[in-house]
Scaffold this active site. Structure first.
Site, PDB file in Angstrom:
ATOM      1  N   GLU A 397       0.818  -1.210   0.000  1.00  0.00           N
ATOM      2  CA  GLU A 397       0.000   0.000   0.000  1.00  0.00           C
ATOM      3  C   GLU A 397       0.856   1.266   0.000  1.00  0.00           C
ATOM      4  OE1 GLU A 397      -2.641  -3.264   1.124  1.00  0.00           O
ATOM      5  OE2 GLU A 397      -0.635  -2.658   1.828  1.00  0.00           O
ATOM      6  N   HIS A 464     -11.111  -6.102   8.850  1.00  0.00           N
ATOM      7  CA  HIS A 464     -11.802  -5.864   7.589  1.00  0.00           C
ATOM      8  C   HIS A 464     -13.114  -5.110   7.804  1.00  0.00           C
ATOM      9  CE1 HIS A 464      -9.123  -9.234   6.644  1.00  0.00           C
ATOM     10  NE2 HIS A 464      -9.222  -8.887   5.371  1.00  0.00           N
TER      11      HIS A 464
END
Length: 657
Positions: A397, A464
C-alpha cells in the site's frame, strides 16, 4: 584514483570540475554561517559531491531527479539561482516553499527536481510513479532517485524496488553508501556489505561504483541511460563514498575512527580530480583560483540578496487558502434518464465513465485487473481500457500510494483501490505526509483518489470492518467523502476524480449489494461540502453519514418522531451551515456515527454546535457511536458493538430531556 576520459572533451572535463567545486564552496560558506548563528542547521555532503554532479550531468534537464539533503550538487548542476536556494534555507518568501519548509524539503517543476520529506523512504516510490508516467507517455525519459544506505533498511525501499522491477520502470536507484546512518555503521544496518546485492532479490541489474570518482560516475551513467531509453528497466546503483562531516553539524564525527577519516580524506573527489586535470594540462593553479573567486563572489552576491529579503509574512486567510488547490469542476447536472442500480454498480459505472472521459486516468490496486477486484467493481475494465491503465499491484500500500503521487507530479490522474480501508494503515505515511502536505508546501497537486471499502455489520472482524475516516479528517490537505446512496456515490466519485486534491472516498461494504436506487445514467458531478436533508421535521436534528444514515432512517420511519435527518455526504469539507440551520430550528440534535466514540467525527460536530448554537439548544448535544473496542467477528458480539442498537434509546433520552 583511476580517471578514464572515454571520449569526453577537454571542455567537458573542466566543466565537471567547476560543477564539483561549486557545491563544496557553498557548503564551506554554510558551515561558517552556521557557526555564526546565521542559519539553523546544515546536512553536509562534503566528500560526496562527485555522485550528485556525475548523475545530474548525465541526465537531460527535463528528466526528473529526486535528491536527498546531501545532494547539493544536484541543485547547482541544474543551475538553480543561488539566491532562491539561500532564501529557501532561510525560510524567506522567495524560496521554494514560502517559508513553510526548510532545507532541501521542496520540489520544483521548473527544474524537474523533487525533494524528499524527512521520512526519506517514500522518495523511492515517488520515483516509480514519475517513471511510470514516462513509460505511459513513451517519452524515453529516465528518472533518478537518491537514498542513503541507511534508507535501504526501510520497507519503502523494498516496495519501490519491487514495483519498479515488476513493471520494468526506467528508474536509477542511486544509493550513496557512506558507511553510516547518522552514527550507526552499515554492519548494524544490514549483514551483506554491498547494497548492490539487494538487486538480486528483485531480478534487477545492479552496479557498484566508486562514488568519489566523478568520471566513473559520469561515464557509467551515460552508458546506462542510453541503453535505458531503448530498454526501460530499473537499475540499482551503489556508490561507495564517505561523508567528511557529521550526519548534521550538531552530531559531529566522534563516532568515526580517526584512521577511517584519514583514509577517506585521501580520496577527496575534488582534490583528486583537480590533480588529474593538472597532470593532463587541462587546468592550472591560476585557473583554479579564478574559478574559486568567481564562485565565491556569486555566493556572496546571492547571500546578500537573500539576507536583505524581509522576514516572511502572511495572513490566516492566505495560509488556509494554500492548503488546497482551488477546484474548477464543471458540475454537470444528473440526467433524468435513470437506471435502478446497487451502490456497487453506481460506483463501478462512475469509475468507468471517469476512465472514458479522462484518457490518461490510471487505476491501481490489488487484484483489480482480470479478477475485477475483490468486490468486482472493476470487472471488465481490462477489456475496455487495457492493462496499462488498469494495473494490478503488488501487495504494498505504501509504495503504490507513493507511485500515485509520482504519477500526479508527472501530470497523470490516478485512482487507487485500497482492498479494504483497514489496509491504508500500511500506507499511512505517504497519505498524511506526502499527499496531504504537498500543495501547501510547494504548490504541487496530489491528483489522487483513494477508494476505501469500509465498515462493519458484515461479520468480517477487527481487520476488515473498520470505518477509519477520523484518521484523516484531522489532517489538513485531504478531502474525505462518505456517500450513503448510489446516486450520491456516483456523482461524488466524479467530483473526486475531477478534483486536483487528494480525496479519500469511503464506500460502505454493507451497502454495496443491499441498497438500490434510481441512478442517472450520464456522467455527472455533485459538489463537495453540501449535505443532503433526507427528512424534514422540527422536533430534533439527526446528523449522520454512511451506514448510519440508514440506521437513522429505519428508526425514524417506524417511529412518530418528527426529525430533520441530515446526510453529511462529505466529511471534509463539512457542511456545517446546514447542521447549524437545522439545530437552530429544532433545538435538539443527535449525531450518529458507526465509528467508536472518542475522537470521532461526531465529537467535532458536537463541539461546533455547542460553540455556535448554545443559546438555541433545549438539551445537551447527544452523540451515539459504537463501543470503544476493536470490531468483533461473531454476529451477536458485533451487534453489541454497533451503535445502531443504541440509537433508539439515545434518541428517546434526548427527546425526554
Amino acid at each position: 584514483m583511476n580517471y578514464k576520459r572515454e571520449g569526453i572533451s577537454d571542455a567537458q572535463l573542466v566543466e565537471l570540475y567547476r560543477l564539483l567545486l561549486k557545491p563544496r564552496l557553498i557548503e564551506e560558506k554554510m558551515l561558517l554561517l552556521l557557526r555564526q548563528g546565521k542559519i539553523s542547521k546544515w546536512f553536509s555532503g562534503i566528500g560526496q559531491e562527485a555522485i550528485a554532479v556525475g548523475v545530474t550531468s548525465a541526465l537531460n534537464d527535463d528528466e526528473y531527479i529526486l535528491p536527498m539533503h546531501r545532494n547539493l550538487g544536484v541543485f547547482t548542476t541544474r543551475k538553480i539561482p543561488l539566491k532562491k536556494l539561500f532564501a529557501q534555507w532561510q525560510g524567506k518568501l522567495s524560496g521554494f516553499t514560502k517559508g513553510r519548509d526548510r532545507s532541501f524539503h521542496f520540489g520544483t517543476q521548473e527544474y524537474h527536481i523533487i525533494g524528499m520529506i524527512s521520512h526519506l523512504g517514500p522518495q523511492l516510490g515517488v520515483a516509480d510513479g514519475i517513471a511510470l508516467g514516462n513509460l505511459l507517455k513513451n517519452n524515453k525519459k529516465i528518472t533518478a532517485v537518491f537514498s542513503g544506505e541507511g534508507g535501504t533498511s526501510e520497507g519503502d525501499f523494498h516496495e519501490a524496488l519491487n514495483i519498479a522491477s515488476v513493471w520494468n520502470l526506467p528508474v536509477l536507484f542511486c544509493v550513496e553508501n557512506n558507511g553510516y546512518g547518522l552514527s550507526t555503521p552499515s554492519i548494524e544496518q544490514f549483514k551483506n556489505p554491498d547494497v548492490a546485492d539487494k538487486g538480486i532479490g528483485y531480478g534487477m541489474e545492479s552496479h557498484i561504483v566508486d562514488g568519489n570518482n566523478v568520471l566513473e560516475v559520469y561515464n557509467l551513467m551515460n552508458d546506462l541511460i542510453s541503453d535505458l531509453r531503448e530498454n526501460p528497466r530499473p537499475i540499482l546503483l551503489e556508490f561507495k563514498t564517505f561523508r567528511m562531516r557529521g550526519h548534521e553539524e550538531a552530531s559531529g564525527t566522534k563516532y568515526v575512527p580517526k584512521e577511517l577519516q584519514e583514509e577517506w580524506a585521501k580520496k577527496d573527489p575534488i582534490d583528486n580530480y583537480f590533480n588529474f586535470l593538472l597532470k593532463e594540462n587541462l587546468i592550472s593553479e591560476e585557473t583554479n583560483e579564478a574559478f574559486k573567486s568567481e564562485i565565491k563572489k556569486e555566493i556572496d552576491d546571492h547571500l546578500k540578496i537573500a539576507f536583505d529579503e524581509s522576514v516572511v509574512e502572511s495572513t490566516i486567510e492566505k495560509e488556509l487558502n494554500d492548503v488546497y488547490k482551488e477546484s474548477e469542476i464543471e458540475y454537470i447536472k444528473p440526467s433524468d434518464k435513470k437506471k435502478n442500480l446497487r451502490l456497487i454498480d453506481a460506483i463501478s459505472q462512475g469509475l468507468k465513465q471517469g476512465m472514458q472521459k479522462h484518457e490518461d486516468l490510471v487505476i491501481m490496486g490489488q487484484d483489480i485487473a482480470e479478477y475485477g477486484g475483490v468486490f468486482k467493481i472493476t470487472e471488465g475494465f481490462v477489456e475496455e481500457f487495457g492493462k496499462e491503465r488498469v494495473r494490478n499491484t503488488p501487495i504494498c500500500e505504501s509504495g503504490i500510494i507513493e507511485t500515485a503521487y509520482g504519477l500526479s507530479i508527472n501530470g497523470i490522474k490516478s485512482v487507487v483501490e485500497l482492498q479494504f480501508s483497514d489496509f491504508v494503515s500500511s500506507g499511512f505515511n505517504p497519505v498524511v505526509n506526502l499527499l496531504a502536505k504537498s500543495f501547501y508546501r510547494w504548490g504541487q497537486t496530489a491528483n489522487i483518489v483513494l477508494r476505501m471499502p469500509c465498515g462493519a455489520d458484515v461479520g468480517a472482524g477487527p481487520f476488515h470492518s473498520q470505518t477509519n475516516e477520523a484518521w484523516f479528517t484531522k489532517v489538513p490537505g485531504l478531502k474525505v467523502v462518505y456517500p450513503a446512496f448510489p446516486q450520491d456515490a456516483k456523482g461524488l466519485l466524479a467530483s473526486a476524480i475531477e478534483d486536483p486534491n487528494p480525496v479519500l472516498f469511503f464506500e460502505h461494504k454493507a451497502l454495496y449489494r443491499s441498497l438500490r436506487q434510481d441512478v442517472s445514467e450520464n456522467y455527472f458531478a455533485l459538489p463537495f461540502g453540501k449535505a443532503a436533508l433526507i427528512k424534514e421535521g422540527n422536533e430534533v436534528t439527526v446528523v449522520s453519514y454512511g451506514l448510519g444514515v440508514h440506521w437513522a432512517l429505519d428508526e425514524l420511519n417506524k417511529s412518530t418522531v418528527n426529525a430533520d435527518l441530515i446526510d453529511l455526504r462529505t466529511l471534509y469539507p463539512l457542511d456545517i451551515e446546514t447542521i447549524i440551520t437545522s439545530v437552530k430550528k429544532t433545538g435538539r440534535v443527535i449525531i450518529l456515527q458507526e465509528d467508536s466514540l472518542f475522537g470521532g467525527v461526531s465529537s467535532d460536530i458536537a463541539a461546533t454546535i455547542s460553540e455556535q448554537c448554545f443559546s438555541y439548544l433545549d438539551a445537551p448535544v447527544k452523540r451515539c457511536a459504537s463501543l470503544e473496542t476493536p470490531i468483533p467477528f461473531a454476529k451477536n458480539l458485533e451487534d453489541i458493538y454497533l451503535a445502531k442498537n443504541r440509537f433508539s434509546e439515545t434518541l428517546e433520552e434526548l427527546l425526554l430531556y
